[in-house]
Design a protein around this motif. Structure first.
Motif, PDB file in Angstrom:
ATOM      1  N   LEU A 123      -0.111 -11.714  -7.159  1.00  0.00           N
ATOM      2  CA  LEU A 123      -1.499 -12.194  -7.099  1.00  0.00           C
ATOM      3  C   LEU A 123      -2.348 -11.252  -6.256  1.00  0.00           C
ATOM      4  N   ASP A 124      -1.804 -10.855  -5.098  1.00  0.00           N
ATOM      5  CA  ASP A 124      -2.525  -9.939  -4.213  1.00  0.00           C
ATOM      6  C   ASP A 124      -2.819  -8.619  -4.920  1.00  0.00           C
ATOM      7  N   THR A 125      -1.833  -8.123  -5.662  1.00  0.00           N
ATOM      8  CA  THR A 125      -1.994  -6.837  -6.343  1.00  0.00           C
ATOM      9  C   THR A 125      -3.086  -6.911  -7.407  1.00  0.00           C
ATOM     10  N   LEU A 148       0.743  -2.385 -12.156  1.00  0.00           N
ATOM     11  CA  LEU A 148      -0.344  -2.225 -11.196  1.00  0.00           C
ATOM     12  C   LEU A 148       0.136  -1.859  -9.795  1.00  0.00           C
ATOM     13  N   ASP A 149       1.433  -2.014  -9.524  1.00  0.00           N
ATOM     14  CA  ASP A 149       1.929  -1.775  -8.163  1.00  0.00           C
ATOM     15  C   ASP A 149       2.829  -0.540  -8.081  1.00  0.00           C
ATOM     16  N   SER A 150       2.687   0.374  -9.042  1.00  0.00           N
ATOM     17  CA  SER A 150       3.509   1.594  -9.022  1.00  0.00           C
ATOM     18  C   SER A 150       2.619   2.823  -9.157  1.00  0.00           C
ATOM     19  N   LEU A 151       3.152   3.981  -8.780  1.00  0.00           N
ATOM     20  CA  LEU A 151       2.433   5.244  -8.887  1.00  0.00           C
ATOM     21  C   LEU A 151       2.932   6.023 -10.098  1.00  0.00           C
ATOM     22  N   GLN A 152       2.085   6.863 -10.673  1.00  0.00           N
ATOM     23  CA  GLN A 152       2.506   7.635 -11.845  1.00  0.00           C
ATOM     24  C   GLN A 152       3.645   8.591 -11.510  1.00  0.00           C
ATOM     25  N   THR A 153       3.749   9.011 -10.244  1.00  0.00           N
ATOM     26  CA  THR A 153       4.846   9.903  -9.866  1.00  0.00           C
ATOM     27  C   THR A 153       6.200   9.202  -9.951  1.00  0.00           C
ATOM     28  N   ASP A 154       6.198   7.862 -10.035  1.00  0.00           N
ATOM     29  CA  ASP A 154       7.458   7.120 -10.188  1.00  0.00           C
ATOM     30  C   ASP A 154       8.044   7.274 -11.595  1.00  0.00           C
ATOM     31  N   ILE A 204       8.023   3.787  -2.500  1.00  0.00           N
ATOM     32  CA  ILE A 204       8.461   2.414  -2.204  1.00  0.00           C
ATOM     33  C   ILE A 204       7.912   1.981  -0.837  1.00  0.00           C
ATOM     34  N   ALA A 205       7.801   2.938   0.089  1.00  0.00           N
ATOM     35  CA  ALA A 205       7.262   2.629   1.421  1.00  0.00           C
ATOM     36  C   ALA A 205       5.839   2.086   1.333  1.00  0.00           C
ATOM     37  N   GLY A 206       5.082   2.538   0.319  1.00  0.00           N
ATOM     38  CA  GLY A 206       3.706   2.074   0.154  1.00  0.00           C
ATOM     39  C   GLY A 206       3.551   0.890  -0.779  1.00  0.00           C
ATOM     40  N   TYR A 207       4.628   0.502  -1.433  1.00  0.00           N
ATOM     41  CA  TYR A 207       4.639  -0.613  -2.400  1.00  0.00           C
ATOM     42  C   TYR A 207       4.215  -1.906  -1.719  1.00  0.00           C
ATOM     43  N   PRO A 208       3.286  -2.707  -2.315  1.00  0.00           N
ATOM     44  CA  PRO A 208       2.710  -2.592  -3.663  1.00  0.00           C
ATOM     45  C   PRO A 208       1.382  -1.834  -3.745  1.00  0.00           C
ATOM     46  N   HIS A 209       1.111  -0.964  -2.776  1.00  0.00           N
ATOM     47  CA  HIS A 209      -0.054  -0.061  -2.850  1.00  0.00           C
ATOM     48  C   HIS A 209      -1.390  -0.809  -2.903  1.00  0.00           C
ATOM     49  N   LEU A 210      -1.568  -1.757  -1.977  1.00  0.00           N
ATOM     50  CA  LEU A 210      -2.815  -2.520  -1.939  1.00  0.00           C
ATOM     51  C   LEU A 210      -3.953  -1.662  -1.372  1.00  0.00           C
ATOM     52  N   LYS A 211      -5.162  -1.876  -1.904  1.00  0.00           N
ATOM     53  CA  LYS A 211      -6.340  -1.193  -1.359  1.00  0.00           C
ATOM     54  C   LYS A 211      -6.560  -1.665   0.070  1.00  0.00           C
ATOM     55  N   THR A 220       1.414  11.152 -17.775  1.00  0.00           N
ATOM     56  CA  THR A 220       1.360   9.936 -16.960  1.00  0.00           C
ATOM     57  C   THR A 220      -0.043   9.729 -16.413  1.00  0.00           C
ATOM     58  N   LEU A 221      -0.389   8.461 -16.230  1.00  0.00           N
ATOM     59  CA  LEU A 221      -1.712   8.105 -15.726  1.00  0.00           C
ATOM     60  C   LEU A 221      -1.591   6.841 -14.885  1.00  0.00           C
ATOM     61  N   ASP A 222      -2.191   6.865 -13.692  1.00  0.00           N
ATOM     62  CA  ASP A 222      -2.210   5.664 -12.853  1.00  0.00           C
ATOM     63  C   ASP A 222      -3.157   4.632 -13.451  1.00  0.00           C
TER      64      ASP A 222
END
Length: 417
Positions: A322-324, A207-213, A139-146, A231-233
């Motif tokens: 939109l950003d994601t 698109l804004d989550s990790l497979q570990t979630d 969650i700290a990295g959400y939404p995981h933008l490049k 699971t797959l990102d």
């Protein structure tokens, strides 16, 4: 000793990023007005936050609601400088009030508890707290933008906590690796038991989550049904960050599907797909392009056509979304040309949801009043699938939404796999 090491890792990771770019400025759609959203799948957005707050999802993933509100309150109450004074979660720099900072602190508290429980011999308790730590770091990295350095650092913490949890799991978890463009693509295979090859479902989130979630899906739903889960990102996030999102949204999934043929715990004749939001675009696409290998498919609030082709619908989504999308497609900004490029991702425009039916039965699940996935998209998926079905579930109560969705999905897989 290990407690000190874990805190030192956090200090070491974030030391060079004290003045990192603030997340909402990386793509920068914050000036676009958006309607408030309140849905099970997306959480709730209001004009006081850049991020869409996914309270129902995070609670469902094991975050304590009181702890969540305390973390959000620390962010909201900060007096530190913000990149946008109107948005509470835009505190600049890795310090108090900054979103990655506060959620990392919450994650570290669970990390400490997990280590303490390990010392006390409480393996099950340590497993739970390591998972909570991993979720908070995610969650700290959400939404995981490049291009978001703070997000990249929190992902390292999330992965370390996740692996610590998996070491204590009563289930078997295997890393599955395949090659795409000469680069390694990784997924996690969760196996209820190894007595025999099992039906397996490939699962991807938004698109804004990790497979570990997604571990909770296995523990609560797939394992009791005696179904393995891989699971797959999605492209451009997490372990799939080396690839951009394109109209071929299922490309990575197809590569992993062909890799599963050689995995001994998987019954290659009983493989299904489940996707949430953009993950559903890939899952439904798989039901058409791999119908000799895929036996069943579930779409949850899928972004299949309408959202990708309707300018008005796209204009009303929160700037974070939109950003994601722009970030996943390798764009530095969500420009006017984005809609044109998104149209190529429409499964109808690709000729899949308006041509020959797939023999794979698709269950297209939606929720009442979903602003992203209208009932018409689900009806399309069902119409062009032999044995397909569209079902709209009530959107209330919100806190119970994921549970009701997954019960429907598991019943479908139990019957079709």
């Amino acid at each position: 000793m290990r407690e000190t090491e874990s805190e030192n890792l956090s200090v070491k990771l974030f030391k060079p990023t004290k003045h990192a770019k603030e997340t909402s400025t990386i793509v920068g759609s914050v000036n676009q007005a958006s309607n408030d959203i309140d849905s099970v799948l997306d959480g709730d957005s209001d004009n006081s936050w850049y991020r869409v707050l996914r309270r129902p999802q995070w609670t469902w993933q094991g975050v304590d609601p009181i702890e969540m509100e305390e973390t959000l309150a620390r962010i909201a109450a900060s007096d530190n400088d913000r990149s946008n004074d109107k948005l509470l979660d835009t505190v600049v720099g890795y310090r108090s009030g900054n979103w990655p900072y506060e959620w990392t602190q919450t994650g570290i508290s669970h990390q400490k508890t997990a280590l303490l429980k390990e010392e006390q011999g409480d393996k099950e308790g340590a497993f739970t707290d390591w998972l909570r730590a991993s979720t908070c770091f995610s969650i700290a990295g959400y939404p995981h933008l490049k291009g978001d350095p703070l997000s990249q650092q929190t992902e390292i913490l999330a992965n370390k906590a996740f692996h610590s949890a998996m070491e204590k799991s009563t289930f078997r978890i295997e890393k599955v690796v395949t090659k795409v463009d000469g680069k390694s693509l990784e997924g996690f295979l969760y196996i209820p038991h190894t007595d025999e090859p099992l039906p397996t479902v490939i699962v991807s989130g938004s698109l804004d989550s990790l497979q570990t979630d997604l571990w909770h899906l296995f523990q609560t739903y797939f394992a009791p049904a005696n179904i393995a889960m891989l699971t797959l990102d999605m492209p451009s996030v997490g372990r799939s960050s080396a690839w951009k999102l394109t109209e071929d949204s299922s490309r990575l999934h197809q590569a992993m599907l062909h890799e599963l043929v050689s995995v001994p715990w998987v019954d290659q004749h009983r493989v299904g797909c489940l996707g949430i939001r953009f993950g559903a675009n890939a899952a439904v696409r798989m039901a058409f392009v791999e119908q000799n290998l895929i036996k069943s498919c579930v779409s949850v609030g899928g972004i299949l056509h309408a959202m990708l082709t309707d300018a008005k619908r796209l204009k009303n989504i929160p700037p974070m979304h939109l950003d994601t999308i722009a970030s996943r497609m390798g764009k530095s900004s969500a420009s006017a040309s984005l809609l044109t490029q998104l149209q190529a991702l429409s499964l109808r425009h690709q000729g899949l949801l308006n041509g020959r039916k797939t023999k794979v039965p698709i269950l297209a699940l939606g929720l009442d009043g979903d602003p992203v996935c209208p009932d018409s998209d689900n009806q399309l998926a069902a119409l062009y699938s032999y044995g397909g079905r569209a079902k709209t579930l009530p959107s209330k109560p919100i806190h119970d939404g994921y549970h009701r969705i997954m019960l429907e999905a598991i019943e479908w897989f139990t019957r079709t796999l």
